[in-house]
Design a protein around this motif. Structure first.
Motif, PDB file in Angstrom:
ATOM      1  N   THR A  34       2.387  -4.633  -2.325  1.00  0.00           N
ATOM      2  CA  THR A  34       1.958  -5.942  -1.832  1.00  0.00           C
ATOM      3  C   THR A  34       2.275  -6.105  -0.349  1.00  0.00           C
ATOM      4  O   THR A  34       1.449  -6.605   0.429  1.00  0.00           O
ATOM      5  CB  THR A  34       2.646  -7.064  -2.641  1.00  0.00           C
ATOM      6  OG1 THR A  34       2.322  -6.910  -4.028  1.00  0.00           O
ATOM      7  CG2 THR A  34       2.174  -8.431  -2.173  1.00  0.00           C
TER       8      THR A  34
ATOM      9  N   ARG B  97      -4.168  -6.742  -3.537  1.00  0.00           N
ATOM     10  CA  ARG B  97      -2.909  -7.476  -3.350  1.00  0.00           C
ATOM     11  C   ARG B  97      -2.677  -8.466  -4.476  1.00  0.00           C
ATOM     12  O   ARG B  97      -1.532  -8.655  -4.924  1.00  0.00           O
ATOM     13  CB  ARG B  97      -2.932  -8.195  -2.001  1.00  0.00           C
ATOM     14  CG  ARG B  97      -1.632  -8.945  -1.695  1.00  0.00           C
ATOM     15  CD  ARG B  97      -1.721  -9.673  -0.380  1.00  0.00           C
ATOM     16  NE  ARG B  97      -2.775 -10.689  -0.396  1.00  0.00           N
ATOM     17  CZ  ARG B  97      -3.055 -11.490   0.633  1.00  0.00           C
ATOM     18  NH1 ARG B  97      -2.377 -11.364   1.754  1.00  0.00           N
ATOM     19  NH2 ARG B  97      -4.020 -12.380   0.546  1.00  0.00           N
TER      20      ARG B  97
ATOM     21  N   THR C 157       5.488  -2.255  -6.906  1.00  0.00           N
ATOM     22  CA  THR C 157       4.406  -3.218  -6.688  1.00  0.00           C
ATOM     23  C   THR C 157       4.726  -4.164  -5.529  1.00  0.00           C
ATOM     24  O   THR C 157       3.815  -4.613  -4.828  1.00  0.00           O
ATOM     25  CB  THR C 157       4.140  -4.024  -7.964  1.00  0.00           C
ATOM     26  OG1 THR C 157       5.372  -4.566  -8.472  1.00  0.00           O
ATOM     27  CG2 THR C 157       3.522  -3.140  -9.039  1.00  0.00           C
TER      28      THR C 157
ATOM     29  N   THR D 129      -1.344  -6.379  -7.486  1.00  0.00           N
ATOM     30  CA  THR D 129       0.030  -5.903  -7.326  1.00  0.00           C
ATOM     31  C   THR D 129       1.024  -7.055  -7.341  1.00  0.00           C
ATOM     32  O   THR D 129       2.132  -6.910  -7.853  1.00  0.00           O
ATOM     33  CB  THR D 129       0.183  -5.102  -6.028  1.00  0.00           C
ATOM     34  OG1 THR D 129      -0.245  -5.907  -4.912  1.00  0.00           O
ATOM     35  CG2 THR D 129      -0.676  -3.838  -6.079  1.00  0.00           C
ATOM     36  N   LYS D 130       0.640  -8.199  -6.787  1.00  0.00           N
ATOM     37  CA  LYS D 130       1.535  -9.362  -6.811  1.00  0.00           C
ATOM     38  C   LYS D 130       1.744  -9.853  -8.234  1.00  0.00           C
ATOM     39  O   LYS D 130       2.877 -10.198  -8.623  1.00  0.00           O
ATOM     40  CB  LYS D 130       0.949 -10.483  -5.943  1.00  0.00           C
ATOM     41  CG  LYS D 130       1.855 -11.712  -5.813  1.00  0.00           C
ATOM     42  CD  LYS D 130       3.159 -11.353  -5.125  1.00  0.00           C
ATOM     43  CE  LYS D 130       4.024 -12.581  -4.932  1.00  0.00           C
ATOM     44  NZ  LYS D 130       5.336 -12.243  -4.276  1.00  0.00           N
TER      45      LYS D 130
END
Length: 288
Positions: free
Chosen positions: A250, A18, A246, A21-22
């Motif tokens: 997330t 996470r 993305t 992707t963040k």
């Protein structure tokens, strides 16, 4: 039910993913803003340049020039704009599907297909195709493409058409409409489509110093404008699709963390209940 140790490891792994992707979402959002501005700033110029290219193609004086000479299409060149990396949703897949459809039509019509790719994803796809010649594979451009980066591709296109190695040139790219709408499309570069003037004849044109000099130089610049804009539109579309992809990743990670946390709490409660039951059973056995 999975053990508490396994669940903790899953949650930790998903939290790490996470974070990645963040971060990618934030980077893509920042790049998208600039890429969108660049694409929008030159879009009107591209449209006017394309109209001028079509108008030139409708003038009798230029029909015998190398870049406007019309031939029966026996060989077609596709310029395909893709990315160098994944995690961009359907950005590459949509453009490659458009290429595959064109190649199928060429096979049916017995037209020889050639491909020039921008970005490694398109090159990887073209190398796996049979009966398709990959003429060149160019690396993707940065966030601020320059004329020096575009010019080698432009020279390849013009040389192939002038030498009659190909009879038609099309560019496949992704048109940026909005943050949530991007459309893969094909645009014919050479020969340019005729201008739809209806029944009104085009006025007689005068060229100074001569037709050859003006047409060759002007046409090269007009084609360069189409190629340049296609790259800018594709960059903006790539960043938009990567930002959305993305963001979805997330959000999915957050949902998985919630589900696994609930499962972990349930497993903990079950373990505590089991321990209490064992303690109570032991106490009763001692009292008995």
């Amino acid at each position: 039910m999975a053990s508490t140790i396994a669940l903790k490891r899953r949650i930790a792994s998903i939290r790490g993913t996470r974070q990645i992707t963040k971060a990618m979402e934030l980077v893509s959002a920042s790049k998208l803003r600039r890429a969108q501005e660049y694409a929008a700033a030159s879009r009107d110029y591209r449209d006017l340049a394309y109209d001028l290219l079509r108008r030139l193609n409708s003038i009798n004086e230029v029909e015998r020039q190398p870049l406007f000479r019309k031939r029966a299409v026996k060989s077609r060149l596709y310029v395909v704009v893709t990315s160098n990396t994944g995690l961009a949703g359907a950005y590459n897949a949509n453009t490659l599907k458009l290429l595959a459809a064109g190649l199928r039509r060429d096979k049916t019509d017995k037209v020889k297909s050639h491909v020039v790719t921008i970005g490694s994803k398109g090159a990887q796809f073209a190398r796996r195709l049979s009966n398709v010649e990959l003429l060149a594979a160019y690396p993707p451009f940065g966030d601020h493409p320059t004329a020096n980066e575009v010019r080698p591709i432009l020279n390849t296109i013009i040389d192939q058409y002038k030498s009659e190695a190909v009879d038609e040139v099309c560019i496949l790219y992704t048109q940026f409409k909005s943050t949530v709408v991007q459309i893969s499309q094909s645009q014919q570069l050479l020969p340019a489509p005729l201008l739809d003037t209806g029944s009104a004849p085009l006025p007689i044109s005068n060229f100074e110093p001569d037709v050859e000099t003006v047409v060759d130089q002007v046409t090269t610049r007009l084609i360069e404008a189409q190629l340049w804009q296609a790259v800018l539109e594709s960059l903006a579309s790539e960043h938009a699709m990567r930002m959305l992809a993305t963001k979805n990743a997330t959000d999915n990670a957050n949902e998985l963390i919630k589900d696994y946390t609930l499962e972990l709490n349930t497993a903990r409660q079950a373990a505590i209940t089991q321990e209490l039951a064992e303690i109570s059973g032991g106490a009763e056995a001692l009292n008995g």
